[in-house]
Design an enzyme around this catalytic site. Sequence first.
Site, PDB file in Angstrom:
ATOM      1  N   SER A 253       0.822  -1.199   0.000  1.00 26.05           N
ATOM      2  CA  SER A 253       0.000   0.000   0.000  1.00 26.05           C
ATOM      3  C   SER A 253       0.859   1.253   0.000  1.00 26.05           C
ATOM      4  O   SER A 253       2.043   1.226   0.316  1.00 26.05           O
ATOM      5  CB  SER A 253      -0.919  -0.008   1.207  1.00 26.05           C
ATOM      6  OG  SER A 253      -0.116   0.005   2.343  1.00 26.05           O
ATOM      7  N   LYS A 254       0.219   2.341  -0.351  1.00 25.32           N
ATOM      8  CA  LYS A 254       0.929   3.617  -0.481  1.00 25.32           C
ATOM      9  C   LYS A 254       1.110   4.284   0.871  1.00 25.32           C
ATOM     10  O   LYS A 254       1.818   5.263   0.998  1.00 25.32           O
ATOM     11  CB  LYS A 254       0.137   4.575  -1.391  1.00 25.32           C
ATOM     12  CG  LYS A 254       0.042   4.078  -2.817  1.00 25.32           C
ATOM     13  CD  LYS A 254       1.118   4.703  -3.678  1.00 25.32           C
ATOM     14  CE  LYS A 254       1.024   4.224  -5.099  1.00 25.32           C
ATOM     15  NZ  LYS A 254       2.258   4.017  -5.777  1.00 25.32           N
ATOM     16  N   ARG A 255       0.407   3.770   1.857  1.00 29.13           N
ATOM     17  CA  ARG A 255       0.502   4.398   3.167  1.00 29.13           C
ATOM     18  C   ARG A 255       1.088   3.446   4.184  1.00 29.13           C
ATOM     19  O   ARG A 255       0.912   2.240   4.096  1.00 29.13           O
ATOM     20  CB  ARG A 255      -0.887   4.834   3.635  1.00 29.13           C
ATOM     21  CG  ARG A 255      -1.208   6.188   3.099  1.00 29.13           C
ATOM     22  CD  ARG A 255      -2.543   6.691   3.555  1.00 29.13           C
ATOM     23  NE  ARG A 255      -3.114   7.454   2.460  1.00 29.13           N
ATOM     24  CZ  ARG A 255      -3.965   6.964   1.577  1.00 29.13           C
ATOM     25  NH1 ARG A 255      -4.379   5.715   1.692  1.00 29.13           N
ATOM     26  NH2 ARG A 255      -4.429   7.701   0.596  1.00 29.13           N
TER      27      ARG A 255
END
Length: 497
Positions: A253-255
Amino acid sequence: MTEPENRPVRTRYAPSPTGPQHIGGIRSALFAWLYARRHGGQFILRIEDTDQKRTAPGSIELIEESFDWLGLDIDEGPRQGGAFGPYIQSERLTLYQTWAQWLVDQGHAYKCFATAEELKELRAAGTGYDRRYRDVPAEQAAELEARGMPYVIRFKMPLTGVTAGRDMIRDAVEFDNAQLQDAVLLKSDGYPTYHLAHIVDDHYMKISHITRAVEWLPSFPLHLQLWKSFGWEKPQYAHLPVLLNPNGKGKLSKRKQQFADAGASVPVLVHEFIDAGYLPEAVINFLANIGWNFGDNQEMFSRQEAIQRFDLKDVNPANSAYPIKKLTWLNSQYIQTSTVEELARLLKPVLQEAGYTVVDERLLEVAPTLKVRLKTLKDVVPMAGFFFADWAAFQAPPPDILLQRKMDSVSTAMVLEESIPVLQSLEDFSSGSQHGVMAHLAKDLGLKNGQVFGTLRAAVTGQKVSPPTFETMEILGRDESVRRLKLALQSLAQPTN
Ligand code: GLU
């Protein structure tokens, strides 16, 4: 189309400036960088900002900072300049427009005047764009254009047959043309799409090898056809496997996220690695190990060693789960193998950020005690911040810190009372000599070493965890150590509640 085996190696990292750098992109960049360095070539940074809606101000600076921190030097780019600039796509719009028009003139592309409503209807009908402007006669298209109708330029993808190509990691790949759409090359606002822009740029910038995420593989046939239409020498492509979440499920994920099996929260943005106290060398080593391996079962290697062995051909095509636990291990190894001076240099800003005033001399005394104890640079704060606090303000710790296993305030007070004169009269206050006399004392008192040493540790540091007790007392010095032991004794004497 020739396979350019003998071109000078020029690789590039081509991020969209959408904010902080994600580690997946950095891994692609690292592979491109390693390949360029291995072959004595150039590594280029190109900013792909053709989707203006997604462009975040300040991104280029963040990218540059990330590369500076990682020590990945860039030969040509927005800051470095170079003979093939500008290196920001929004500054090259005329070039893309010219080549898009050229493709139209050559019959490889066409102007499509379909309105947003038309496209919406087609989507709703589930058919996708039906090539309704592909065969519109030139005069009719010119007339629509003269009337000011907005248009995009689309590529005329062959309707039948296959497009075959070669990927450095996957070897031969083949695609059925009938499955492909007439992709947009130039948008109605005059900006190119990625498809057109990267080819024009990679041609003009003389890129020899393109490393990009495997998500681009479905567009590869379009790109192959574009190279063919332009008649330009095509670079080699390497579609890199993507990083999956630590549990192996889904793209990383990007976070930053909490993953149950990975323990603490998992950093994914470069600044999160910095904030968490990882060393750039460890991060580089960690990333190089994902999807590629050094061989000889060797997990720890320097970037110089990686340069000597790295080959895009050896990258494993399978996507890999993000092995974040290995990073912590690698990081502690890099901390252990750094010199005292280097470690001190790395720890200083961390301590300063935590609010401590750092005197270099003291840090150089403390650093050796930390080498085998720190997993990340951040660990220095809870472990050894007390060395840099105001000593005069030191307060004795509460009983729950002071009292060791199977000890009460009476036995603790006894240990402190007995230790003070021994330490006061010790000729040589080195950690070794303290250890000798204190082990003796423990024996005399019928206690375990751990109980006595732990009591002293808690009394002089105010903590349960710290560098070794006697090394700590040596750094604090005899007077300060004894003063703290006395403070602990006094606090025990005070009635609780
Ligand atoms: N801007 C594209 C991306 O961020 C670059 C892909 C490429 O390296 O060609 O995915």
